[in-house]
Design an enzyme around this catalytic site. Structure first.
Site, PDB file in Angstrom:
ATOM      1  N   LYS A 105     -16.734  -7.181  12.348  1.00 41.47           N
ATOM      2  CA  LYS A 105     -15.724  -6.497  11.536  1.00 41.47           C
ATOM      3  C   LYS A 105     -14.359  -7.172  11.652  1.00 41.47           C
ATOM      4  O   LYS A 105     -13.546  -7.104  10.736  1.00 41.47           O
ATOM      5  CB  LYS A 105     -15.603  -5.031  11.951  1.00 41.47           C
ATOM      6  CG  LYS A 105     -16.896  -4.217  11.964  1.00 41.47           C
ATOM      7  CD  LYS A 105     -17.443  -3.964  10.585  1.00 41.47           C
ATOM      8  CE  LYS A 105     -18.388  -2.785  10.473  1.00 41.47           C
ATOM      9  NZ  LYS A 105     -19.677  -2.888  11.175  1.00 41.47           N
TER      10      LYS A 105
HETATM   11  C1  LIG Z   1     -20.953  -2.567  10.801  1.00 41.50           C
HETATM   12  C2  LIG Z   1     -22.023  -3.222  11.567  1.00 41.50           C
HETATM   13  C3  LIG Z   1     -23.252  -3.543  10.971  1.00 41.50           C
HETATM   14  C4  LIG Z   1     -23.589  -3.149   9.557  1.00 41.50           C
HETATM   15  O1  LIG Z   1     -22.813  -3.829   8.615  1.00 41.50           O
HETATM   16  P1  LIG Z   1     -22.699  -3.283   7.110  1.00 41.50           P
HETATM   17  O2  LIG Z   1     -21.680  -4.152   6.471  1.00 41.50           O
HETATM   18  O3  LIG Z   1     -22.240  -1.856   7.239  1.00 41.50           O
HETATM   19  O4  LIG Z   1     -24.041  -3.361   6.502  1.00 41.50           O
HETATM   20  C5  LIG Z   1     -24.168  -4.240  11.732  1.00 41.50           C
HETATM   21  N1  LIG Z   1     -23.918  -4.585  12.999  1.00 41.50           N
HETATM   22  C6  LIG Z   1     -22.756  -4.292  13.612  1.00 41.50           C
HETATM   23  C7  LIG Z   1     -22.553  -4.688  15.027  1.00 41.50           C
HETATM   24  C8  LIG Z   1     -21.768  -3.605  12.913  1.00 41.50           C
HETATM   25  O5  LIG Z   1     -20.605  -3.321  13.517  1.00 41.50           O
END
Ligand SMILES: *Cc1c(COP(=O)(O)O)cnc(C)c1O
Length: 467
Positions: free
Chosen positions: A112
């Site tokens: 993120k």
């Molecule tokens: C947010 C997240 C996901 C999922 O990603 P999306 O964009 O919501 O599909 C997968 N793994 C981790 C560690 C995340 O923080």
């Protein structure tokens, strides 16, 4: 470039407008009016660029007149300068076919950060041009919250209210949010809630005129287009290293809200040769069911060792359905209204067939995850987190032709989920030095009941008005 809503009736906005608005006011999601496209020669010329320069090159067509190319490059250099690895998103080889794309070298240890470090700077840039304040309201299953808070803590003109389901995030995830004591940061734990409940509350606030008339409500969830745009970059970075544009690459993507994997779809529309996008879910498998049977129906959320994927309503799937449904906003608004009232809908044939051309899917239960974690450790000497494990499980089971490299997106640092990693391998991954004395710091968070009124009242009492 201007941005249009998937539900067809919100006003078109420029990039700056879409970034600050987050969700469209008709309940839809913003998408660029058309996909920019790079020729093979243009893609070949990107090989070897430093990450921040590649990012500016890929994003410029989306940004349009909202930023000059020089300013965009300043911002990507500032955003990616905070990463602990020079390559920003390094690629690691596991065996002849399998690769890991490490997306967790940012400040809060999950992918993120790649988008949110930039988004924090974009907010500051665009707000600096006027007299408005922004009230960010977000829902998190753990990682968006910490990354968004890190990106906007202490910034002028921004308040952030982050809702998380109480007791359903890991201790590292919670502390990365609640130990940030900047006065513009407001953590809210919702009692008895899931991520889906928290996300529904956030979406409701965007449509609540009592709130939107007083506050500029903004989004940091992947409903915000700018996040997906930033994530397109690392698909190109990995593809280029593995031989694009001459060679196709497949990606296995641990998926919750369908944001990260949708960025892969965008990369493919822009000309990156993508052999396949493998949507990897845990047992919360609405997307796996939708892609294999056409049935998009919301089940109940089961807590797993991969909490950031414990989601049963994948907001960004709407963007795919819109693009595959010939961008008919009226039809999509009706389809989504049906889903919102009955919690179920069927994909149309053209949506199913369109999706099947590029996407496949896979579901990992607790054993599958533990096995994938062990495989990476025992065969390759790599510790991976449970989210990445869902992706690797899908990659290993994909049956993709041997000459096509398969890249699993490593979405979180193993130390962020060290209990699960330790259970599977007996190894406890140490927290990297950049998170510091996380377990010594004071925490600040309020507990609220899940009802919308209580949350709206809390936001009203603590946010700066529009300006
Ligand atoms: C947010 C997240 C996901 C999922 O990603 P999306 O964009 O919501 O599909 C997968 N793994 C981790 C560690 C995340 O923080």
């Amino acid at each position: 470039m201007d941005y249009i809503s998937t539900r067809g009736s919100a006003p078109a906005l420029d990039f700056a407008g879409a970034t600050l608005a987050g969700l469209a006011n008709d309940g839809g999601l913003y998408l660029p009016r058309e996909w920019p496209h790079f020729s093979e020669a243009e893609i070949a010329a990107m090989a070897g660029l430093p990450y921040a320069e590649l990012a500016a090159r890929i994003m410029q067509p989306f940004v349009g007149d909202s930023l000059t190319p020089e300013r965009l490059l300043d911002l990507t250099r500032a955003a990616y300068g905070r990463f602990a690895h020079k390559a920003v998103t390094p690629l690691k080889q596991l065996d002849e076919q399998q690769w890991l794309l490490e997306l967790f070298h940012g400040p809060t240890l999950a992918f993120k950060d790649v988008a949110l470090q930039l988004l924090g700077l974009l907010f500051e840039e665009f707000l600096g041009r006027g007299d408005e304040n922004l009230t960010i309201v977000g829902a998190t299953s753990g990682d968006t919250g910490s990354a968004a808070i890190d990106a906007v803590a202490g910034r002028a003109k921004v308040d952030i209210f982050m809702l998380h389901p109480k007791g359903r995030v890991s201790d590292v995830q919670r502390r990365q949010m609640t130990t940030v004591l900047a006065p513009n940061v407001h953590n809210i734990a919702i009692e008895g809630a899931t991520f889906d409940d928290a996300q529904a509350t956030v979406k409701r606030m965007f449509g609540d005129t009592a709130m939107t008339s007083r506050f500029n409500i903004g989004a940091v969830n992947s409903i915000n287009w700018a996040r997906l745009m930033a994530q397109v970059v690392y698909y190109f970075a990995a593809g280029l290293q593995l031989g694009a544009p001459q060679r196709e690459v497949a990606f296995a993507v641990p998926t919750g809200n369908f944001g990260d994997v949708f960025a892969g779809y965008v990369a493919a529309q822009m000309g990156l040769p993508v052999a396949r996008l493998i949507v990897a879910t845990n047992v919360n498998d609405i997307l796996h069911r939708a892609l294999t049977t056409g049935d998009y129906s919301q089940g109940t959320v089961t807590p797993t060792a991969a909490p950031s994927m414990d989601i049963q309503v994948s907001s960004n799937f709407e963007r795919l359905l819109y693009d595959l449904g010939r961008r008919d906003g009226v039809a999509l608004a009706a389809q989504m209204a049906k889903f919102e009232s009955t919690k179920a809908m069927q994909l149309t044939n053209s949506q199913r067939e369109g999706a099947a051309r590029l996407f496949s899917s896979s579901r990992a239960d607790a054993d599958d995850m533990a096995q994938a974690i062990r495989w990476a450790w025992e065969k390759c000497g790599e510790l991976i987190d449970p989210h990445t494990a869902c992706g690797l499980h899908a990659a290993l089971a994909s049956g993709i032709a041997r000459e096509v490299p398969v890249v699993t997106l490593a979405t979180a640092h193993p130390a962020k989920f060290r209990d699960a990693v330790e259970r599977a391998t007996g190894q406890r991954p140490p927290l990297p030095a950049r998170v510091g004395d996380l377990f010594e710091r004071e925490e600040r968070c309020v507990d609220l009941a899940g009802d919308y009124a209580a949350i709206a009242e809390y936001v009203s009492a603590h946010a700066m008005p529009k300006g």
